[in-house]
Design an enzyme around this catalytic site. Structure first.
Site, short mmCIF file in Angstrom:
data_model
loop_
_atom_site.label_atom_id
_atom_site.label_comp_id
_atom_site.label_asym_id
_atom_site.label_seq_id
_atom_site.Cartn_x
_atom_site.Cartn_y
_atom_site.Cartn_z
N ARG A 178 13.62 4.53 12.57
CA ARG A 178 12.36 5.26 12.45
C ARG A 178 11.60 5.21 13.50
O ARG A 178 12.11 5.00 14.67
CB ARG A 178 11.68 4.94 10.93
CG ARG A 178 12.25 5.45 9.75
CD ARG A 178 11.69 5.28 8.57
NE ARG A 178 10.52 6.12 8.47
CZ ARG A 178 9.50 5.99 7.67
NH1 ARG A 178 9.35 4.94 6.78
NH2 ARG A 178 8.46 6.79 7.83
N ALA A 209 3.28 -0.79 5.12
CA ALA A 209 2.88 -0.61 6.43
C ALA A 209 2.44 -2.04 6.80
O ALA A 209 2.40 -2.33 7.94
CB ALA A 209 1.72 0.40 6.67
N GLU A 265 12.35 -9.25 1.70
CA GLU A 265 11.56 -8.23 2.03
C GLU A 265 12.35 -6.79 1.91
O GLU A 265 13.68 -6.89 2.35
CB GLU A 265 11.20 -8.30 3.62
CG GLU A 265 10.30 -7.02 4.24
CD GLU A 265 10.18 -7.39 5.61
OE1 GLU A 265 9.58 -8.38 6.19
OE2 GLU A 265 10.54 -6.45 6.46
N ARG A 275 4.97 11.03 -2.59
CA ARG A 275 4.77 10.55 -1.15
C ARG A 275 6.15 10.87 -0.27
O ARG A 275 7.01 10.12 -0.53
CB ARG A 275 4.35 9.25 -1.01
CG ARG A 275 4.28 8.44 0.41
CD ARG A 275 4.31 7.06 0.31
NE ARG A 275 3.91 6.53 1.74
CZ ARG A 275 4.08 5.46 2.18
NH1 ARG A 275 4.40 4.32 1.18
NH2 ARG A 275 4.11 5.21 3.41
N PRO A 321 0.76 -1.43 -0.11
CA PRO A 321 -0.08 0.14 0.11
C PRO A 321 0.68 1.29 0.04
O PRO A 321 1.93 1.39 0.69
CB PRO A 321 -0.87 -0.21 1.30
CG PRO A 321 -0.38 -1.11 2.16
CD PRO A 321 0.56 -2.09 1.17
N ASN A 322 0.13 2.26 -0.71
CA ASN A 322 0.85 3.72 -0.84
C ASN A 322 2.04 3.73 -1.67
O ASN A 322 2.50 4.75 -1.87
CB ASN A 322 0.98 4.19 0.43
CG ASN A 322 -0.33 4.36 1.36
OD1 ASN A 322 -1.34 4.88 0.81
ND2 ASN A 322 -0.51 3.61 2.68
N ASN A 377 7.90 -5.66 -1.07
CA ASN A 377 8.08 -4.59 -0.06
C ASN A 377 6.44 -4.55 0.27
O ASN A 377 5.51 -3.88 -0.16
CB ASN A 377 8.23 -3.03 -0.78
CG ASN A 377 8.32 -2.18 0.43
OD1 ASN A 377 7.83 -2.11 1.46
ND2 ASN A 377 8.71 -0.84 -0.31
N HIS A 433 12.57 -2.59 2.03
CA HIS A 433 12.05 -1.36 2.35
C HIS A 433 13.04 -0.10 1.68
O HIS A 433 14.15 -0.34 1.91
CB HIS A 433 12.01 -1.10 3.94
CG HIS A 433 11.18 -2.25 4.45
ND1 HIS A 433 9.50 -2.00 4.25
CD2 HIS A 433 11.38 -3.36 5.17
CE1 HIS A 433 9.02 -3.34 4.99
NE2 HIS A 433 10.38 -4.04 5.36
N TYR A 436 11.17 8.77 1.08
CA TYR A 436 11.06 7.78 0.07
C TYR A 436 11.41 8.04 -1.11
O TYR A 436 11.76 7.42 -2.21
CB TYR A 436 9.58 7.36 -0.15
CG TYR A 436 9.08 6.71 1.20
CD1 TYR A 436 9.59 5.49 1.69
CD2 TYR A 436 7.89 7.57 1.87
CE1 TYR A 436 9.13 5.09 2.99
CE2 TYR A 436 7.47 7.03 2.89
CZ TYR A 436 7.80 5.78 3.58
OH TYR A 436 7.42 5.22 4.78
C1 DQA Z 1 8.21 1.16 3.69
C2 DQA Z 1 8.34 1.28 5.23
C3 DQA Z 1 6.99 1.43 5.98
O1 DQA Z 1 7.06 1.30 7.37
C4 DQA Z 1 5.81 2.30 5.39
O2 DQA Z 1 4.82 1.88 5.93
C5 DQA Z 1 5.97 2.12 3.93
C6 DQA Z 1 7.37 2.08 3.05
C7 DQA Z 1 9.39 1.48 3.34
O3 DQA Z 1 9.59 0.99 1.90
O4 DQA Z 1 10.40 2.20 3.53
O5 DQA Z 1 4.79 2.27 3.40
O6 DQA Z 1 8.08 -0.19 3.49
#
Ligand code: DQA
Length: 149
Positions: A107, A77, A98, A17, A9-10, A74, A100, A22
């Protein structure tokens, strides 16, 4: 090798964003860069992004039907609370890395825990969009070692 790159998501909003966290690249730009590498290495690949947990679970299940060799994931959240995605990764037994973009361990407290990482072969965090490429390379390394066994 058949490698799928799955984003949660997102991450469709990358580019606009919170760019200080990011980066300024869109997901399309990032994917195109990974695609160049994947083509060069003669891998088969698919890119997928969804904002919904169920759709991500369905995609991970589909990966087993499609005989995918490895997943770069990835979970965004969902990383921090989705036992359902943990179970999906476990259930399909496909080596998953995984990834990020941000350094989740430095963080907010709630980002330090990943409930998905224990189902993965490893985690890449804090190297921005290069993390996806590092994830693919980690998979290549892992899969070639598995083959030699
Ligand atoms: C994320 C880190 C997560 O905590 C966050 O909710 C994201 C992006 C990252 O790529 O740094 O949406 O996965």
């Amino acid at each position: 090798m058949k490698i799928w790159i799955i984003n949660g998501p997102n991450l469709n909003l990358l580019g606009t964003r919170e760019p200080d966290i990011y980066g300024h690249e869109t997901l399309d730009t990032i994917n195109r860069r990974i695609q160049t590498y994947l083509i060069d290495k003669k891998h088969m690949y698919e890119f997928y992004q969804s904002n919904s947990e169920g759709a991500l679970i369905d995609k991970i299940q589909e990966a087993r039907e499609e005989n995918v060799d490895g997943i770069v994931f990835n979970p965004a959240a969902y990383t921090h609370y989705s036992y359902a995605l943990h179970d999906a990764v476990k259930a399909v037994s496909i080596p998953t890395v995984e990834v990020h973009l941000s350094a989740i361990h430095s963080r907010e407290a709630f980002r330090k825990e990943s409930v998905i990482a224990p189902a993965c072969i490893g985690q890449v965090s804090g190297f921005g969009s290069n993390g996806y490429l590092l994830g693919v390379q980690a998979l290549e390394h892992h899969l070639s070692e598995e083959k030699q066994k």
